[in-house]
Scaffold this motif. Structure first.
Motif, PDB file in Angstrom:
ATOM      1  N   GLY A   1       4.836   6.616   6.437  1.00  0.00           N
ATOM      2  CA  GLY A   1       6.177   6.110   6.707  1.00  0.00           C
ATOM      3  C   GLY A   1       6.331   4.607   6.551  1.00  0.00           C
ATOM      4  N   ALA A   2       5.230   3.881   6.425  1.00  0.00           N
ATOM      5  CA  ALA A   2       5.286   2.428   6.187  1.00  0.00           C
ATOM      6  C   ALA A   2       5.429   2.170   4.686  1.00  0.00           C
ATOM      7  CB  ALA A   2       4.032   1.757   6.736  1.00  0.00           C
ATOM      8  N   ASP A   3       5.730   0.930   4.325  1.00  0.00           N
ATOM      9  CA  ASP A   3       5.885   0.561   2.930  1.00  0.00           C
ATOM     10  C   ASP A   3       4.745  -0.343   2.462  1.00  0.00           C
ATOM     11  OD1 ASP A   3       8.269   1.916   2.732  1.00  0.00           O
ATOM     12  OD2 ASP A   3       9.521   0.133   2.961  1.00  0.00           O
ATOM     13  N   TRP A   4       4.231  -0.066   1.264  1.00  0.00           N
ATOM     14  CA  TRP A   4       3.295  -0.966   0.612  1.00  0.00           C
ATOM     15  C   TRP A   4       4.029  -2.261   0.276  1.00  0.00           C
ATOM     16  CZ3 TRP A   4      -1.853  -0.438  -0.074  1.00  0.00           C
ATOM     17  CH2 TRP A   4      -2.410   0.833   0.043  1.00  0.00           C
ATOM     18  N   GLU A   5       3.339  -3.384   0.375  1.00  0.00           N
ATOM     19  CA  GLU A   5       3.935  -4.643  -0.050  1.00  0.00           C
ATOM     20  C   GLU A   5       2.899  -5.523  -0.746  1.00  0.00           C
ATOM     21  OE1 GLU A   5       4.962  -7.758   2.910  1.00  0.00           O
ATOM     22  OE2 GLU A   5       4.284  -6.296   4.388  1.00  0.00           O
ATOM     23  N   TYR A   6       3.409  -6.324  -1.661  1.00  0.00           N
ATOM     24  CA  TYR A   6       2.577  -7.275  -2.393  1.00  0.00           C
ATOM     25  C   TYR A   6       2.707  -8.638  -1.718  1.00  0.00           C
ATOM     26  CZ  TYR A   6       1.241 -10.598  -6.019  1.00  0.00           C
ATOM     27  OH  TYR A   6       0.664 -11.635  -6.706  1.00  0.00           O
TER      28      TYR A   6
ATOM     29  N   ILE B   1      -3.403   8.367   5.511  1.00  0.00           N
ATOM     30  CA  ILE B   1      -2.546   7.197   5.644  1.00  0.00           C
ATOM     31  C   ILE B   1      -1.561   7.185   4.473  1.00  0.00           C
ATOM     32  CG2 ILE B   1      -2.471   4.671   5.676  1.00  0.00           C
ATOM     33  CD1 ILE B   1      -5.330   4.851   6.942  1.00  0.00           C
ATOM     34  N   ASP B   2      -2.094   7.397   3.263  1.00  0.00           N
ATOM     35  CA  ASP B   2      -1.223   7.562   2.105  1.00  0.00           C
ATOM     36  C   ASP B   2      -1.879   8.478   1.093  1.00  0.00           C
ATOM     37  OD1 ASP B   2       0.972   7.373   0.463  1.00  0.00           O
ATOM     38  OD2 ASP B   2       0.506   5.378  -0.287  1.00  0.00           O
ATOM     39  N   ASP B   3      -1.086   9.432   0.590  1.00  0.00           N
ATOM     40  CA  ASP B   3      -1.546  10.334  -0.467  1.00  0.00           C
ATOM     41  C   ASP B   3      -0.620  10.262  -1.682  1.00  0.00           C
ATOM     42  OD1 ASP B   3       0.715  11.590   0.479  1.00  0.00           O
ATOM     43  OD2 ASP B   3      -0.310  13.428   1.104  1.00  0.00           O
ATOM     44  N   LEU B   4       0.233   9.219  -1.726  1.00  0.00           N
ATOM     45  CA  LEU B   4       1.162   8.967  -2.825  1.00  0.00           C
ATOM     46  C   LEU B   4       2.176  10.101  -2.992  1.00  0.00           C
ATOM     47  CD1 LEU B   4       0.679   6.231  -4.470  1.00  0.00           C
ATOM     48  CD2 LEU B   4      -1.333   7.067  -3.287  1.00  0.00           C
ATOM     49  N   SER B   5       2.503  10.774  -1.911  1.00  0.00           N
ATOM     50  CA  SER B   5       3.463  11.878  -1.971  1.00  0.00           C
ATOM     51  C   SER B   5       4.899  11.427  -1.730  1.00  0.00           C
ATOM     52  CB  SER B   5       3.088  12.951  -0.944  1.00  0.00           C
ATOM     53  OG  SER B   5       3.132  12.409   0.371  1.00  0.00           O
ATOM     54  N   GLN B   6       5.093  10.190  -1.288  1.00  0.00           N
ATOM     55  CA  GLN B   6       6.428   9.684  -0.970  1.00  0.00           C
ATOM     56  C   GLN B   6       6.953   8.779  -2.086  1.00  0.00           C
ATOM     57  OE1 GLN B   6       8.134  10.717   1.847  1.00  0.00           O
ATOM     58  NE2 GLN B   6       6.395  12.115   1.877  1.00  0.00           N
ATOM     59  N   PRO B   7       8.285   8.583  -2.145  1.00  0.00           N
ATOM     60  CA  PRO B   7       8.838   7.700  -3.178  1.00  0.00           C
ATOM     61  C   PRO B   7       8.445   6.242  -2.953  1.00  0.00           C
ATOM     62  CG  PRO B   7      10.603   8.672  -1.830  1.00  0.00           C
ATOM     63  CD  PRO B   7       9.305   9.224  -1.334  1.00  0.00           C
ATOM     64  N   VAL B   8       8.412   5.484  -4.039  1.00  0.00           N
ATOM     65  CA  VAL B   8       8.041   4.066  -4.030  1.00  0.00           C
ATOM     66  C   VAL B   8       8.946   3.289  -3.086  1.00  0.00           C
ATOM     67  CG1 VAL B   8       7.898   2.026  -5.514  1.00  0.00           C
ATOM     68  CG2 VAL B   8       7.353   4.251  -6.439  1.00  0.00           C
ATOM     69  N   PRO B   9       8.464   2.344  -2.291  1.00  0.00           N
ATOM     70  CA  PRO B   9       7.073   1.961  -2.050  1.00  0.00           C
ATOM     71  C   PRO B   9       6.500   2.613  -0.791  1.00  0.00           C
ATOM     72  CG  PRO B   9       8.492   0.295  -1.124  1.00  0.00           C
ATOM     73  CD  PRO B   9       9.399   1.374  -1.693  1.00  0.00           C
ATOM     74  N   ARG B  10       7.142   3.690  -0.342  1.00  0.00           N
ATOM     75  CA  ARG B  10       6.785   4.355   0.911  1.00  0.00           C
ATOM     76  C   ARG B  10       5.427   5.034   0.840  1.00  0.00           C
ATOM     77  NH1 ARG B  10      10.799   5.332   4.534  1.00  0.00           N
ATOM     78  NH2 ARG B  10      10.958   3.138   4.037  1.00  0.00           N
ATOM     79  N   ALA B  11       4.655   4.888   1.909  1.00  0.00           N
ATOM     80  CA  ALA B  11       3.382   5.601   2.056  1.00  0.00           C
ATOM     81  C   ALA B  11       3.618   6.866   2.872  1.00  0.00           C
ATOM     82  CB  ALA B  11       2.349   4.713   2.752  1.00  0.00           C
ATOM     83  N   ALA B  12       2.662   7.754   2.869  1.00  0.00           N
ATOM     84  CA  ALA B  12       2.785   9.019   3.600  1.00  0.00           C
ATOM     85  C   ALA B  12       2.965   8.801   5.101  1.00  0.00           C
ATOM     86  CB  ALA B  12       1.568   9.903   3.330  1.00  0.00           C
TER      87      ALA B  12
END
Length: 195
Positions: free
Chosen positions: A43-48, A30-41
């Motif tokens: 294709g979605a974005d992390w949000e607070y 789902i995410d391996d921190l390989s994409q630029p902030v705040p994008r997840a692997a």
């Protein structure tokens, strides 16, 4: 060994206790921190998100930084119960489009976590939910060194929803500091579905 085989072996090795066989069929990133902030692997974005959306006064934020020697999405803040509040969270849709995914072929979610020794929750949301406070929840403790936690779907409990968890309609996850006054500091270094 080709690059794909090395990557598969490396990621499978990080799933401690999931399987004795290393292979791509045993997990889905789902995410391996390989994409630029705040994008997840995925294709979605992390949000607070904080309880301030409901009138609460908890404070915090989300950063992308190196923690304990590895890239991570980090949430820090203070959880307050004032004004009927009581949470801060970092959340991620499970698809770039925001649509649900079918996770019924998987046993659960693997989280690479580092924290401050406090207890946190992982919340799941599905297409069956109509209210923002509804979720399926499982708690865990985030220790001060990196660890991979395996959170099986059958251990999540429904919160303010009567419908059983339908893994064919899984839409969103949230790493949540909730329910009591405390200082939150938790880092996520990877998210996977596991078999």
């Amino acid at each position: 060994m080709d690059r794909r085989h090395i990557l598969a072996c490396s990621l499978a090795a990080s799933l401690v206790g999931v399987t004795e066989q290393a292979g791509a069929q045993n997990f889905m990133i789902i995410d391996d921190l390989s994409q630029p902030v705040p994008r997840a692997a995925n294709g979605a974005d992390w949000e607070y998100v904080a309880d301030r959306v409901m009138g609460g006064v908890s404070t915090g934020g989300m950063t992308r930084e190196k923690v304990g020697g590895r890239e991570a999405v980090r949430m820090r803040g203070d959880v307050s119960l004032d004004n009927n509040g009581g949470f801060i969270q970092i959340a991620l849709d499970l698809s770039a489009s925001g649509e649900s995914i079918d996770a019924s072929a998987w046993r659960g979610i693997a989280l690479d976590i580092l924290g401050n020794g406090e207890e946190y929750n992982l919340h799941l949301r599905t297409d069956d939910m109509r209210r923002h406070w509804q979720s399926y929840r499982q708690n865990f403790r985030a220790g001060s060194s990196w660890q991979t936690l395996l959170l099986p779907f059958n251990a999540f409990t429904a919160y303010r929803i009567e419908v059983p968890l339908d893994l064919k309609k899984l839409r969103r996850i949230g790493v949540v500091a909730i329910g009591r006054v405390f200082n939150a500091d938790i880092s996520v270094g990877g998210v996977r579905l596991y078999k």
